[in-house]
Design an enzyme around this catalytic site. Structure first.
Site, PDB file in Angstrom:
ATOM      1  N   GLU A 128     114.458  59.289   1.562  1.00 51.10           N
ATOM      2  CA  GLU A 128     115.119  58.775   0.355  1.00 51.10           C
ATOM      3  C   GLU A 128     116.520  58.253   0.639  1.00 51.10           C
ATOM      4  O   GLU A 128     117.056  57.450  -0.112  1.00 51.10           O
ATOM      5  CB  GLU A 128     115.124  59.844  -0.734  1.00 51.10           C
ATOM      6  CG  GLU A 128     113.700  60.059  -1.206  1.00 51.10           C
ATOM      7  CD  GLU A 128     113.554  60.867  -2.463  1.00 51.10           C
ATOM      8  OE1 GLU A 128     114.535  61.445  -2.940  1.00 51.10           O
ATOM      9  OE2 GLU A 128     112.419  60.917  -2.962  1.00 51.10           O
ATOM     10  N   CYS A 150     102.130  63.915   2.600  1.00 54.30           N
ATOM     11  CA  CYS A 150     103.168  63.738   1.573  1.00 54.30           C
ATOM     12  C   CYS A 150     103.442  62.247   1.432  1.00 54.30           C
ATOM     13  O   CYS A 150     103.416  61.501   2.423  1.00 54.30           O
ATOM     14  CB  CYS A 150     104.423  64.485   2.026  1.00 54.30           C
ATOM     15  SG  CYS A 150     105.908  64.103   1.084  1.00 54.30           S
ATOM     16  N   CYS A 202     100.821  62.106  -5.572  1.00 52.52           N
ATOM     17  CA  CYS A 202     101.695  63.146  -5.013  1.00 52.52           C
ATOM     18  C   CYS A 202     100.883  64.183  -4.234  1.00 52.52           C
ATOM     19  O   CYS A 202      99.960  64.792  -4.794  1.00 52.52           O
ATOM     20  CB  CYS A 202     102.414  63.809  -6.181  1.00 52.52           C
ATOM     21  SG  CYS A 202     103.518  65.137  -5.714  1.00 52.52           S
ATOM     22  N   ASP A 252     103.328  60.306  -9.677  1.00 55.83           N
ATOM     23  CA  ASP A 252     103.928  61.019  -8.557  1.00 55.83           C
ATOM     24  C   ASP A 252     105.143  61.772  -9.082  1.00 55.83           C
ATOM     25  O   ASP A 252     105.641  61.468 -10.173  1.00 55.83           O
ATOM     26  CB  ASP A 252     104.350  60.025  -7.463  1.00 55.83           C
ATOM     27  CG  ASP A 252     104.992  60.707  -6.284  1.00 55.83           C
ATOM     28  OD1 ASP A 252     104.412  61.690  -5.785  1.00 55.83           O
ATOM     29  OD2 ASP A 252     106.092  60.303  -5.860  1.00 55.83           O
ATOM     30  N   SER A 253     105.637  62.695  -8.272  1.00 55.52           N
ATOM     31  CA  SER A 253     106.854  63.413  -8.647  1.00 55.52           C
ATOM     32  C   SER A 253     108.055  62.471  -8.717  1.00 55.52           C
ATOM     33  O   SER A 253     109.051  62.795  -9.331  1.00 55.52           O
ATOM     34  CB  SER A 253     107.114  64.517  -7.628  1.00 55.52           C
ATOM     35  OG  SER A 253     107.167  63.966  -6.324  1.00 55.52           O
ATOM     36  N   HIS A 301     105.950  60.459   1.192  1.00 56.91           N
ATOM     37  CA  HIS A 301     107.052  59.813   1.933  1.00 56.91           C
ATOM     38  C   HIS A 301     106.747  59.608   3.424  1.00 56.91           C
ATOM     39  O   HIS A 301     107.394  58.787   4.073  1.00 56.91           O
ATOM     40  CB  HIS A 301     108.301  60.685   1.843  1.00 56.91           C
ATOM     41  CG  HIS A 301     108.919  60.738   0.480  1.00 56.91           C
ATOM     42  ND1 HIS A 301     108.204  61.087  -0.652  1.00 56.91           N
ATOM     43  CD2 HIS A 301     110.190  60.483   0.071  1.00 56.91           C
ATOM     44  CE1 HIS A 301     109.026  61.063  -1.700  1.00 56.91           C
ATOM     45  NE2 HIS A 301     110.232  60.694  -1.283  1.00 56.91           N
TER      46      HIS A 301
HETATM   47  N1  DGL Z   1     105.663  63.305  -3.801  1.00 51.59           N
HETATM   48  C1  DGL Z   1     105.835  64.558  -3.094  1.00 51.59           C
HETATM   49  C2  DGL Z   1     104.594  64.833  -2.241  1.00 51.59           C
HETATM   50  O1  DGL Z   1     103.856  63.936  -1.880  1.00 51.59           O
HETATM   51  C3  DGL Z   1     107.093  64.568  -2.240  1.00 51.59           C
HETATM   52  C4  DGL Z   1     108.368  64.677  -3.029  1.00 51.59           C
HETATM   53  C5  DGL Z   1     108.464  65.987  -3.782  1.00 51.59           C
HETATM   54  O2  DGL Z   1     108.691  67.049  -3.169  1.00 51.59           O
HETATM   55  O3  DGL Z   1     108.285  65.941  -4.984  1.00 51.59           O
HETATM   56  O4  DGL Z   1     104.323  65.961  -1.925  1.00 51.59           O
END
Ligand code: DGL
Length: 274
Positions: free
Chosen positions: A152, A184, A73, A10-11, A186
């Site tokens: 976050e 997403c 992600c 993931d990012s 989150h």
């Molecule tokens: N993990 C990213 C997503 O699911 C969210 C956080 C980011 O913008 O990197 O799109």
């Protein structure tokens, strides 16, 4: 039977919401998680950058003996995977296809909402996939860029989050969508607030649940489930200082983080030019 680990990237830390579902549905599997905490967020970055970062995330995970790599992600799945996923010997799977398939199956009135990062929504990936499932589906997609920083910072039930969510979700409510993709990593943490705003009539679709269900199905069908987890089944790698990881990470994972945590120099896996 296949006792090799599953790789997940993931990012940042949001992908732990996907890992949580995997751990729950496939408790015998051992997992390597890579979070690109040094370069997060991907959501507002250009297509070229997201592709470049995703390539390096996969390249790093390929240093392990894995049976499958999952892009947890939403942004990497929507933007980069369509360009990359067939280039690897090892199966690389994102969250968009399985989630769109589930949403298309769930909708009764043919109207599906999608929320995600700016990049995910700009890519049009979810709407395209929904239309591939059923050309009659009407797709209403809204970027919700403030949700990531709110989560976050722990603002899961905060009044500020509610106000912002009410504004973001207005077009979804107006459209009459009966199904909403939380596109997403989150957003599942905001399920309660989102659910209260859109109402019970709207089914929320969590990509982590869809991905874990699909992986279980695939590994079962291919006879590739692990027999039992390794002694230390969970390994976490981050591209920035892991300080604070156990606190924030356990919020996403919804359980205490236990396992090996270390830092990796992701630049060493990154091509300087595409
Ligand atoms: N993990 C990213 C997503 O699911 C969210 C956080 C980011 O913008 O990197 O799109």
């Amino acid at each position: 039977m296949d006792n090799r680990r599953i790789g997940l990237f993931d990012s940042g830390l949001g992908g732990l919401t996907v890992m949580k579902e995997l751990m729950h549905m496939l408790p015998a599997e051992s997992i390597v998680y890579f979070g690109d905490t040094g370069r997060v967020p991907y959501g507002g970055k250009s297509v070229e950058t997201v592709i470049k970062y995703t390539k390096s995330d996969i390249k790093f995970l390929q240093t392990f003996d894995l049976k499958l790599i999952i892009a947890a992600c939403g942004t990497a799945s929507a933007i980069a995977l369509p360009h990359l996923k067939d280039q690897y010997e090892i199966p690389v799977m994102g969250v968009t296809e399985v989630t769109a398939r589930e949403a298309a199956r769930l909708t009764k009135n043919g109207c599906v909402g999608v929320i995600g990062t700016a990049g995910t929504i700009r890519s049009g990936a979810f709407c395209e996939l929904l239309k591939q499932e059923n050309p009659e589906i009407r797709c209403v997609a809204v970027p919700c860029p403030l949700f990531v920083p709110l989560v976050e910072n722990g603002y899961l039930e905060h009044e500020a989050t509610r106000l912002i969510a009410e504004e973001y979700l207005e077009p979804i409510i107006k459209s009459g969508a009966d199904t909403l993709i939380l596109g997403c990593t989150h957003y599942p943490l905001l399920s309660r607030i989102i659910g209260e705003i859109v109402g019970d009539r709207v089914r929320l679709v969590n990509p982590g649940v869809c991905a874990a269900t699909e992986i279980k199905k695939r590994l079962t069908a291919q006879g590739m489930l692990a027999e039992k987890p390794e002694e230390e089944p969970y390994h976490f790698y981050l591209s920035d200082d892991p300080g604070g990881f156990t606190r924030l990470g356990s919020m996403f994972l919804e359980r205490p983080i236990s396992g090996h945590v270390s830092r990796v120099d992701i630049e060493a896996y990154t091509e300087s030019a595409l």
